[in-house]
Scaffold this motif. Structure first.
Motif, mmCIF file in Angstrom:
data_model
loop_
_atom_site.group_PDB
_atom_site.id
_atom_site.type_symbol
_atom_site.label_atom_id
_atom_site.label_comp_id
_atom_site.label_asym_id
_atom_site.label_seq_id
_atom_site.Cartn_x
_atom_site.Cartn_y
_atom_site.Cartn_z
ATOM 1 N N TYR A 58 46.906 50.713 75.961
ATOM 2 C CA TYR A 58 47.656 50.703 74.699
ATOM 3 C C TYR A 58 47.102 49.616 73.773
ATOM 4 C CZ TYR A 58 51.877 50.031 71.750
ATOM 5 O OH TYR A 58 52.765 49.885 70.715
ATOM 6 N N GLN A 59 46.978 48.409 74.302
ATOM 7 C CA GLN A 59 46.437 47.287 73.522
ATOM 8 C C GLN A 59 45.002 47.554 73.089
ATOM 9 O OE1 GLN A 59 48.663 43.529 75.548
ATOM 10 N NE2 GLN A 59 46.967 44.380 76.654
ATOM 11 N N ASN A 60 44.193 48.018 74.024
ATOM 12 C CA ASN A 60 42.784 48.267 73.723
ATOM 13 C C ASN A 60 42.613 49.394 72.711
ATOM 14 O OD1 ASN A 60 41.969 46.226 75.464
ATOM 15 N ND2 ASN A 60 41.766 47.611 77.191
ATOM 16 N N LEU A 61 43.451 50.410 72.797
ATOM 17 C CA LEU A 61 43.422 51.505 71.825
ATOM 18 C C LEU A 61 43.643 50.960 70.422
ATOM 19 C CD1 LEU A 61 43.530 54.517 70.955
ATOM 20 C CD2 LEU A 61 45.957 54.478 71.591
ATOM 21 N N TYR A 62 44.677 50.171 70.280
ATOM 22 C CA TYR A 62 45.008 49.604 68.975
ATOM 23 C C TYR A 62 43.843 48.791 68.417
ATOM 24 C CZ TYR A 62 47.352 46.838 65.397
ATOM 25 O OH TYR A 62 47.699 46.244 64.214
ATOM 26 N N TRP A 63 43.333 47.857 69.209
ATOM 27 C CA TRP A 63 42.292 46.960 68.727
ATOM 28 C C TRP A 63 40.955 47.663 68.546
ATOM 29 C CZ3 TRP A 63 42.964 42.887 66.018
ATOM 30 C CH2 TRP A 63 44.196 42.250 66.089
ATOM 31 N N ALA A 64 40.687 48.658 69.333
ATOM 32 C CA ALA A 64 39.443 49.418 69.147
ATOM 33 C C ALA A 64 39.485 50.141 67.804
ATOM 34 C CB ALA A 64 39.245 50.412 70.286
ATOM 35 N N ALA A 65 40.620 50.744 67.493
ATOM 36 C CA ALA A 65 40.744 51.424 66.203
ATOM 37 C C ALA A 65 40.686 50.409 65.051
ATOM 38 C CB ALA A 65 42.037 52.228 66.150
ATOM 39 N N SER A 142 64.432 50.834 79.438
ATOM 40 C CA SER A 142 64.420 50.528 78.007
ATOM 41 C C SER A 142 64.200 49.042 77.728
ATOM 42 C CB SER A 142 65.710 51.013 77.342
ATOM 43 O OG SER A 142 66.826 50.426 77.954
ATOM 44 N N PHE A 143 64.310 48.225 78.742
ATOM 45 C CA PHE A 143 64.039 46.795 78.592
ATOM 46 C C PHE A 143 62.537 46.510 78.445
ATOM 47 C CE2 PHE A 143 64.279 47.923 83.047
ATOM 48 C CZ PHE A 143 63.126 47.371 83.584
ATOM 49 N N ILE A 144 61.693 47.509 78.692
ATOM 50 C CA ILE A 144 60.249 47.348 78.503
ATOM 51 C C ILE A 144 59.930 47.781 77.079
ATOM 52 C CG2 ILE A 144 57.945 48.043 79.258
ATOM 53 C CD1 ILE A 144 59.182 48.563 82.039
ATOM 54 N N ILE A 145 59.688 46.798 76.222
ATOM 55 C CA ILE A 145 59.488 47.039 74.793
ATOM 56 C C ILE A 145 58.043 46.699 74.428
ATOM 57 C CG2 ILE A 145 60.221 46.368 72.478
ATOM 58 C CD1 ILE A 145 62.961 45.656 73.829
ATOM 59 N N LEU A 146 57.375 47.677 73.875
ATOM 60 C CA LEU A 146 55.982 47.481 73.469
ATOM 61 C C LEU A 146 55.907 46.915 72.060
ATOM 62 C CD1 LEU A 146 54.521 50.857 74.768
ATOM 63 C CD2 LEU A 146 54.334 48.610 75.838
ATOM 64 N N PRO A 147 54.944 46.051 71.814
ATOM 65 C CA PRO A 147 54.797 45.531 70.454
ATOM 66 C C PRO A 147 54.267 46.615 69.511
ATOM 67 C CG PRO A 147 52.984 44.790 71.826
ATOM 68 C CD PRO A 147 53.946 45.514 72.734
ATOM 69 N N GLU A 148 54.728 46.558 68.266
ATOM 70 C CA GLU A 148 54.225 47.503 67.274
ATOM 71 C C GLU A 148 52.748 47.247 66.985
ATOM 72 O OE1 GLU A 148 56.744 47.696 63.823
ATOM 73 O OE2 GLU A 148 58.540 47.687 65.081
ATOM 74 N N GLU A 149 52.384 45.984 66.972
ATOM 75 C CA GLU A 149 50.994 45.585 66.768
ATOM 76 C C GLU A 149 50.614 44.629 67.892
ATOM 77 O OE1 GLU A 149 50.212 44.024 62.875
ATOM 78 O OE2 GLU A 149 51.459 45.543 61.927
ATOM 79 N N PRO A 150 49.914 45.142 68.911
ATOM 80 C CA PRO A 150 49.505 44.256 70.005
ATOM 81 C C PRO A 150 48.718 43.060 69.465
ATOM 82 C CG PRO A 150 49.097 46.546 70.565
ATOM 83 C CD PRO A 150 49.485 46.522 69.116
ATOM 84 N N VAL A 151 48.952 41.895 70.055
ATOM 85 C CA VAL A 151 48.334 40.662 69.542
ATOM 86 C C VAL A 151 46.967 40.366 70.149
ATOM 87 C CG1 VAL A 151 50.515 39.603 68.888
ATOM 88 C CG2 VAL A 151 49.630 39.259 71.194
ATOM 89 N N TRP A 152 46.625 41.073 71.204
ATOM 90 C CA TRP A 152 45.309 40.842 71.816
ATOM 91 C C TRP A 152 44.895 42.077 72.601
ATOM 92 C CZ3 TRP A 152 44.344 40.398 77.191
ATOM 93 C CH2 TRP A 152 45.489 40.498 77.999
ATOM 94 N N ALA A 153 43.626 42.116 72.950
ATOM 95 C CA ALA A 153 43.094 43.197 73.757
ATOM 96 C C ALA A 153 42.608 42.630 75.073
ATOM 97 C CB ALA A 153 41.940 43.884 73.029
#
Length: 162
Positions: A58-65, A142-153
């Motif tokens: 998930y994080q890597n997808l965001y930062w790669a894009a 539901s306690f596992i919340i993903l960031p809208e914008e991951p801060v690192w890869a």
């Protein structure tokens, strides 16, 4: 009398040695098909095992894009899809929610990556995140919340200078 005691002690030692070897029975080679299947099922990791990798992807997808490494981003998405399919197979109780995730989340991101369009990707990534969160909620996590914008890869491919 000594000879009888020695003979008896020898029998006890041979029996104990045979029992010890029996307790070290290697089910992978010597077990019945039922034993092998039972043990393999017990060894299949839980969903959290694959979700840790899913989070990295998930994080890597965001930062790669974001870095316009579109091929690498597409690779991350393919791996996320494969992980969701593994969860479906390994944890049948999670198959329905994994299927919903696959149906709703993957295609919009694929299109955005194919178009190499950051703006389109941001919207598709938001859908992906929402589907992740919906899946978590449906599975009592539901306690596992993903960031809208991951801060690192986590990938060194994305953390190297250009």
């Amino acid at each position: 009398m000594k000879i009888i005691a020695i003979a008896l002690l020898s029998v006890v030692m041979v029996t104990a040695n045979a029992e010890e070897k029996g307790s070290m029975h290697d089910w992978r080679h010597d077990g019945s098909s039922d034993d092998k299947l039972s043990n393999l099922v017990k060894l299949v990791p839980g969903t959290s095992h694959w979700m840790a990798e899913m989070g990295d992807r998930y994080q890597n997808l965001y930062w790669a894009a974001k870095q316009e490494k579109w091929d690498f981003a597409h690779y991350q998405l393919e791996e996320m899809e494969a992980l969701a399919r593994i969860v479906s197979r390994a944890r049948p109780n999670r198959a329905e929610t994994a299927s919903v995730f696959l149906d709703k989340a993957i295609e919009p991101v694929e299109h955005a990556l194919s178009d190499k369009d950051w703006g389109k990707f941001e919207k598709a990534f938001s859908v992906l995140r929402a589907e992740c969160m919906a899946c978590h909620a449906k599975n009592d996590h539901s306690f596992i919340i993903l960031p809208e914008e991951p801060v690192w890869a986590s990938s060194p491919v994305l953390n190297m200078s250009k």
